[in-house]
Design a protein around this motif. Structure first.
Motif, PDB file in Angstrom:
ATOM      1  N   HIS A  57      13.397  17.787  13.254  1.00 53.85           N
ATOM      2  CA  HIS A  57      14.348  17.455  12.189  1.00 53.85           C
ATOM      3  C   HIS A  57      15.580  18.352  12.261  1.00 53.85           C
ATOM      4  CE1 HIS A  57      15.955  17.742   7.999  1.00 53.85           C
ATOM      5  NE2 HIS A  57      15.864  16.431   8.103  1.00 53.85           N
ATOM      6  N   ASN A  60      17.793  17.178  15.211  1.00 57.19           N
ATOM      7  CA  ASN A  60      18.470  15.920  14.873  1.00 57.19           C
ATOM      8  C   ASN A  60      19.583  16.148  13.851  1.00 57.19           C
ATOM      9  OD1 ASN A  60      16.921  14.335  16.571  1.00 57.19           O
ATOM     10  ND2 ASN A  60      15.386  13.880  15.011  1.00 57.19           N
ATOM     11  N   THR A  61      19.318  16.997  12.860  1.00 57.18           N
ATOM     12  CA  THR A  61      20.318  17.266  11.827  1.00 57.18           C
ATOM     13  C   THR A  61      21.545  17.942  12.406  1.00 57.18           C
ATOM     14  OG1 THR A  61      18.567  17.503  10.156  1.00 57.18           O
ATOM     15  CG2 THR A  61      20.734  18.416   9.620  1.00 57.18           C
ATOM     16  N   ALA A  63      22.597  17.898  15.548  1.00 49.36           N
ATOM     17  CA  ALA A  63      23.303  16.973  16.441  1.00 49.36           C
ATOM     18  C   ALA A  63      24.067  15.907  15.663  1.00 49.36           C
ATOM     19  CB  ALA A  63      22.312  16.321  17.391  1.00 49.36           C
ATOM     20  N   THR A  64      23.476  15.430  14.565  1.00 52.04           N
ATOM     21  CA  THR A  64      24.104  14.369  13.783  1.00 52.04           C
ATOM     22  C   THR A  64      25.294  14.877  12.979  1.00 52.04           C
ATOM     23  OG1 THR A  64      21.986  13.208  13.585  1.00 52.04           O
ATOM     24  CG2 THR A  64      23.712  12.611  12.021  1.00 52.04           C
ATOM     25  N   SER A  65      25.129  16.031  12.332  1.00 50.32           N
ATOM     26  CA  SER A  65      26.173  16.526  11.434  1.00 50.32           C
ATOM     27  C   SER A  65      27.265  17.322  12.144  1.00 50.32           C
ATOM     28  CB  SER A  65      25.544  17.396  10.337  1.00 50.32           C
ATOM     29  OG  SER A  65      24.880  18.521  10.911  1.00 50.32           O
ATOM     30  N   VAL A  68      26.457  16.857  19.265  1.00 59.09           N
ATOM     31  CA  VAL A  68      25.451  17.339  20.220  1.00 59.09           C
ATOM     32  C   VAL A  68      25.838  18.693  20.794  1.00 59.09           C
ATOM     33  CG1 VAL A  68      24.288  16.825  22.403  1.00 59.09           C
ATOM     34  CG2 VAL A  68      24.721  14.993  20.768  1.00 59.09           C
TER      35      VAL A  68
END
Length: 312
Positions: A57, A60-61, A63-65, A68
């Motif tokens: 998590h 992913n957080t 990379a998303t916010s 990458v």
């Protein structure tokens, strides 16, 4: 005395500079591959509000916010640390092995291999690892992400603050357990790597046989598991000593290697001396697998090109 046999001549030594180069290139590759793990670990350590619900998590957080590329934040100091450390480790180990080899046969005993690895670990611990890790641990133990609320703003500011408040020796806090950890770790790792190469692939140094990358990865991974298991108590004590700063009265909870081991054992039990073993096993063996894959290809190229030519 009998002269060296033809077999001894075939197993010529690889120069120290080639070993150092192979280690530095391996360190760069390891840093590039494993930097996301280090970023995620740091974010989890600094998370006070439960923003991240675990390793996946968190990744992913980020990379998303943030994109990458954020997973490779801090790559430059991390790569510099590993490059210098591995260059010194591999180069000094090769130099010590050359000094400890039998002058007649050129063979290296297991005792000499252990001593060479231990010596390489001691050198890297004193010259590179200890000051780097003191700064890293002081930064990582801080809770929060706003620079304005943190005592140490960045690595340079952290190092300067430590020197100003604790003296130059403050950068070498925890040097004794670091020396023991790295010395024991490298003695075990170099000996295990050689043993696995011989046992699994019949590979001897200087025999002009180059391991396949997957073979190096297996040997490196297996060798990388030996050190963390053997050196768990030294690593725990090292972290405790490096993290503690002097109180206003100048008192320290842990007054040295032996005192720290006794205190942790008495207050927390023997299992506390192996705290953090699982994260170390998640980090070190894969890192050694990557580093040795690159290093073996570099030294293998040298063996094929130059040792082969020298034997004719």
């Amino acid at each position: 005395m009998a002269p060296p046999t033809s077999g001894d001549r075939r197993r010529e030594s690889i120069p120290t500079y080639v070993k150092a180069l192979s280690g530095s290139l391996g360190g760069i590759m390891e840093a590039c591959c494993l930097q996301p793990i280090d970023v995620i670990k740091t974010r989890l350590q600094l998370d006070r509000t439960g923003t991240y619900r675990g390793i996946i998590h968190c990744g992913n957080t980020v990379a998303t916010s943030e994109g990458v590329r954020a997973l490779w934040k801090g790559l430059t100091p991390f790569a510099t640390h590993l490059t210098l450390k591995y260059a010194l480790r591999m180069g000094s180990n090769a130099l010590l092995q050359s000094a400890f080899k039998d002058p007649v046969t050129g063979n290296l005993s297991n005792r000499a291999r252990l001593a060479s690895g231990f010596g390489a670990g001691v050198l890297e611990a004193l010259l590179i690892v200890t000051p780097f890790e003191v700064v890293k641990i002081r930064l990582q133990q801080q809770k929060g992400l706003s620079p304005d609320l943190l005592r140490y703003k960045n690595p340079i500011h952290c190092a300067r603050t430590i020197v100003r408040e604790e003296g130059l020796r403050g950068l070498w806090s925890g040097a004794s357990p670091t020396v023991m950890r790295n010395g024991t770790n490298q003695a075990a790792m170099f000996t295990a790597k050689n043993a696995f190469d011989v046992l699994l692939w019949q590979k001897h140094e200087g025999d002009r046989k180059t391991l396949q990358p997957w073979q190096s990865m297996i040997s490196g991974f297996l060798a990388g598991t030996a050190g963390p298991i053997c050196t768990g108590p030294f690593d725990v004590v090292k972290t405790r000593l490096m993290a503690q700063g002097r109180s206003p009265s100048g008192e320290l909870k842990y007054r040295g290697l032996i005192h720290a081991i006794r205190t942790i054992y008495a207050e927390e039990g023997p299992r506390a001396l192996w705290k953090g073993l699982l994260p170390r096993l998640m980090r070190i063996p894969p890192g050694q697998a990557i580093m040795w894959t690159v290093a073996d290809q570099v030294t293998g190229l040298y063996e094929r090109r130059y040792l082969k030519e020298a034997s004719f």
